[in-house]
Design a protein around this motif. Structure first.
Motif, PDB file in Angstrom:
ATOM      1  N   ASP A 249       0.850  -1.184   0.000  1.00  0.00           N
ATOM      2  CA  ASP A 249       0.000   0.000   0.000  1.00  0.00           C
ATOM      3  C   ASP A 249       0.889   1.239   0.000  1.00  0.00           C
ATOM      4  N   ASP A 250       0.353   2.388   0.359  1.00  0.00           N
ATOM      5  CA  ASP A 250       1.120   3.627   0.263  1.00  0.00           C
ATOM      6  C   ASP A 250       2.327   3.669   1.187  1.00  0.00           C
ATOM      7  N   LEU A 251       2.271   2.954   2.314  1.00  0.00           N
ATOM      8  CA  LEU A 251       3.351   3.070   3.295  1.00  0.00           C
ATOM      9  C   LEU A 251       3.973   1.748   3.710  1.00  0.00           C
ATOM     10  N   ARG A 252       3.353   0.632   3.404  1.00  0.00           N
ATOM     11  CA  ARG A 252       3.875  -0.657   3.882  1.00  0.00           C
ATOM     12  C   ARG A 252       3.824  -1.711   2.787  1.00  0.00           C
ATOM     13  N   ILE A 253       4.747  -2.682   2.904  1.00  0.00           N
ATOM     14  CA  ILE A 253       4.745  -3.863   2.050  1.00  0.00           C
ATOM     15  C   ILE A 253       4.732  -5.088   2.960  1.00  0.00           C
ATOM     16  N   ASN A 254       3.771  -5.982   2.746  1.00  0.00           N
ATOM     17  CA  ASN A 254       3.611  -7.185   3.554  1.00  0.00           C
ATOM     18  C   ASN A 254       3.956  -8.420   2.735  1.00  0.00           C
ATOM     19  N   LEU A 255       4.582  -9.393   3.399  1.00  0.00           N
ATOM     20  CA  LEU A 255       4.940 -10.669   2.779  1.00  0.00           C
ATOM     21  C   LEU A 255       3.994 -11.740   3.306  1.00  0.00           C
ATOM     22  N   TRP A 256       3.349 -12.457   2.384  1.00  0.00           N
ATOM     23  CA  TRP A 256       2.374 -13.492   2.734  1.00  0.00           C
ATOM     24  C   TRP A 256       2.847 -14.855   2.245  1.00  0.00           C
ATOM     25  N   ASN A 257       2.396 -15.888   2.934  1.00  0.00           N
ATOM     26  CA  ASN A 257       2.475 -17.252   2.422  1.00  0.00           C
ATOM     27  C   ASN A 257       1.102 -17.613   1.879  1.00  0.00           C
ATOM     28  N   LEU A 258       1.067 -18.206   0.701  1.00  0.00           N
ATOM     29  CA  LEU A 258      -0.210 -18.518   0.069  1.00  0.00           C
ATOM     30  C   LEU A 258      -1.086 -19.432   0.915  1.00  0.00           C
ATOM     31  N   ASP A 259      -0.463 -20.267   1.760  1.00  0.00           N
ATOM     32  CA  ASP A 259      -1.225 -21.217   2.572  1.00  0.00           C
ATOM     33  C   ASP A 259      -1.670 -20.648   3.911  1.00  0.00           C
ATOM     34  N   VAL A 260      -1.197 -19.453   4.268  1.00  0.00           N
ATOM     35  CA  VAL A 260      -1.515 -18.866   5.575  1.00  0.00           C
ATOM     36  C   VAL A 260      -2.266 -17.561   5.341  1.00  0.00           C
ATOM     37  N   LYS A 261      -3.534 -17.531   5.716  1.00  0.00           N
ATOM     38  CA  LYS A 261      -4.365 -16.361   5.432  1.00  0.00           C
ATOM     39  C   LYS A 261      -4.434 -15.365   6.579  1.00  0.00           C
ATOM     40  N   ASP A 262      -4.073 -15.763   7.797  1.00  0.00           N
ATOM     41  CA  ASP A 262      -4.272 -14.898   8.960  1.00  0.00           C
ATOM     42  C   ASP A 262      -2.968 -14.366   9.531  1.00  0.00           C
ATOM     43  N   GLN A 263      -1.871 -14.475   8.789  1.00  0.00           N
ATOM     44  CA  GLN A 263      -0.589 -13.977   9.280  1.00  0.00           C
ATOM     45  C   GLN A 263       0.268 -13.515   8.110  1.00  0.00           C
TER      46      GLN A 263
END
Length: 513
Positions: A249-263
């Protein structure tokens, strides 16, 4: 007609021709805001195209042969077809599926209405014959599974046949009871919907004559990645490892795992402790095509930050910053920082170069040379004298995307009057070609302008100056040699052939070379 494959020499010019159009409106027909296209993406094979719109829908198209299919041709004819002629055949796409990805929501804690508009669609790796893609609106990313299945086509049905078995009567009653149930939103799978659409019961289907089997696509939402962004999502990018992705987004970049939706892991955070000290925002982010530890993001100051995630958990310090350090004396003005804001970046083929688009230019950067771009392709230089008028009617904040072909030899971006600009990476004199989105690409574009109210965006905080978009009179229609109300913002290049899909309002145009 001259044509060129992606593997042609860098200097070979491409001659573009109209291929297809979807969703074209008749003259004078009103275009609904929900039908405007907001995202376009090819998968890696080039066989499938995903299109998102402001209504929260995702439409899937699949490629077909322009001429007769292989099943209609003899083996001798197939053996006689040269590979080069296949590469130059006009690609044809057809509608495959459509599903509702996002619905409008309301954040009661922030008193904020969340649009259903699709900001990004990204294809994931295929598993077990199923296709997967990510779609994102302003706050939420969803993972969708697209599974093909056979649908029976009923030729005729004998409704006079009586049901004699008790099991048949039970099946009939069970089917009728299911018809009253409401459907589940967001594409959840229900086995009885196929029969409900055809309005025949399971018993009647057994008595029907089946004429053919047809492929259909069933979409189901597998994961919802929510509650991780305070500001609007502008980018989603898949990692080459096939397991993770980023959302920015405008101020942050988040790293996700495709198998984990809540973290998720916050890997980049440029939000200052005092928002009055904010000087830039993130405008685009992209993973390296082959190195899973590298990613790049662009900013509103015109910088491109190259990040190595192996350095630290929070990647606040960039490994490399690509920025243009040389400025002509006296060239800085109030609009310098605004037009320097990068709206989109793309890695070029092997990842050694990055393509960026700002309001004025398309730039090619070598990640080993951080002081200046290796090439600058001018797009809006003719609008430089009109920057004040463009600022007054808010057009100066339009965000144009860019794309690159599979070999990295040609680049494309959009402009006003629904113009498509294609540039060559070589030294050819014909390195720039302009095509207007329409069935007749050579027709003269219309000339008029349109003003609109200023949007509320966090990016405006970096300008250091505020005023209403309509406080001064905008440019009159004769002052611009282009149509500011018609703009080609979204486009994608087929990774396996010279075919570009681009949007003009609610219409999807395709051009091939």
């Amino acid at each position: 007609m001259s044509s060129s494959s992606p593997d042609s020499s860098l200097s070979a010019p491409l001659h573009w021709n109209f291929s297809q159009v979807f969703g074209e409106k008749a003259p004078g027909e009103d275009v609904q805001n929900s039908d405007l296209i907001s995202a376009i993406e090819f998968d890696k094979s080039g066989r499938h195209l995903a299109v998102g719109d402001r209504g929260g829908r995702v439409i899937i198209f699949e490629s077909k042969e322009a001429e007769e299919t292989n099943e209609q041709r003899s083996r001798i004819e197939l053996e006689a077809v040269d590979f080069s002629s296949k590469a130059h055949r006009r690609p044809i796409y057809q509608y495959k599926a459509e599903f509702q990805s996002h619905e409008p929501e309301f954040d009661y804690l922030k008193s904020l209405e969340i649009e259903e508009k699709i900001n990004r669609v990204r294809w994931c790796m295929t598993h077990g014959g199923s296709m997967f893609l990510l779609s994102a609106n302003d706050k939420t990313v969803k993972l969708w599974k697209l599974k093909e299945h056979k649908v029976k086509q009923v030729k005729e049905t004998d409704h006079s046949s009586a049901v004699h078995s008790e099991n048949g009567l039970l099946a009939e009653a069970s089917y009728i009871s299911l018809q009253g149930k409401p459907t589940v939103p967001n594409g959840h799978d229900m086995e009885w919907t196929t029969n409900a659409v055809k309005n025949i019961s399971p018993v009647q289907e057994a008595q029907a004559k089946i004429s053919s089997l047809e492929d259909s696509v069933r979409a189901s939402c597998r994961k919802v990645y929510a509650h991780a962004h305070d500001f609007n999502i502008n980018s989603v990018s898949n990692n080459s490892d096939g397991e993770t992705f980023i959302s920015a987004d405008d101020l942050r970049i988040n790293l996700w795992n495709l198998d984990v939706k809540d973290q998720c892991f916050n890997i980049i955070d440029i939000k200052p402790s005092n928002m009055e000290d904010l000087t830039e925002v993130i405008t685009s982010a992209e993973f390296h095509p082959s190195h899973c530890n590298l990613l790049a993001y662009s900013s509103s100051r015109g910088f491109i930050h190259l990040i190595d995630m192996r350095q630290s958990a929070l990647c606040d310090k960039s490994a490399t910053i690509l920025q243009e350090t040389e400025h002509q004396p006296g060239s800085k003005s109030f609009f310098t920082e605004i037009i320097a804001s990068i709206s989109d970046i793309k890695f070029v083929n092997d990842g050694q170069c990055i393509l960026s688009r700002d309001f004025m230019n398309l730039k090619l950067w070598d990640i080993r040379k951080d002081s200046m771009p290796v090439k600058v392709f001018k797009v809006h230089e003719h609008l430089r004298p009109k920057l004040c008028e463009l600022y007054n009617n808010d057009s100066i904040f339009d965000k144009f995307e860019c794309c690159v072909n599979g070999s990295g030899s040609h680049f494309a971006t959009g402009s006003y009057s629904n113009l498509l600009h294609v540039f060559s990476n070589g030294d050819s004199t014909e390195e720039h070609m302009t095509v207007e989105a329409g069935k007749n690409p050579s027709r003269k574009p219309a000339v008029h302008s349109a003003s609109r109210p200023r949007r509320s965006s966090l990016s405006n905080l970096t300008r250091g100056f505020y005023r209403q978009g309509n406080s001064n009179s905008g440019a009159s229609s004769h002052e611009f040699a282009c149509d500011l109300s018609s703009k080609l913002l979204h486009l994608a290049w087929n990774p396996t052939s010279n075919l570009i899909a681009c949007s003009a309002g609610s219409s999807l145009f395709m051009y091939y070379a």
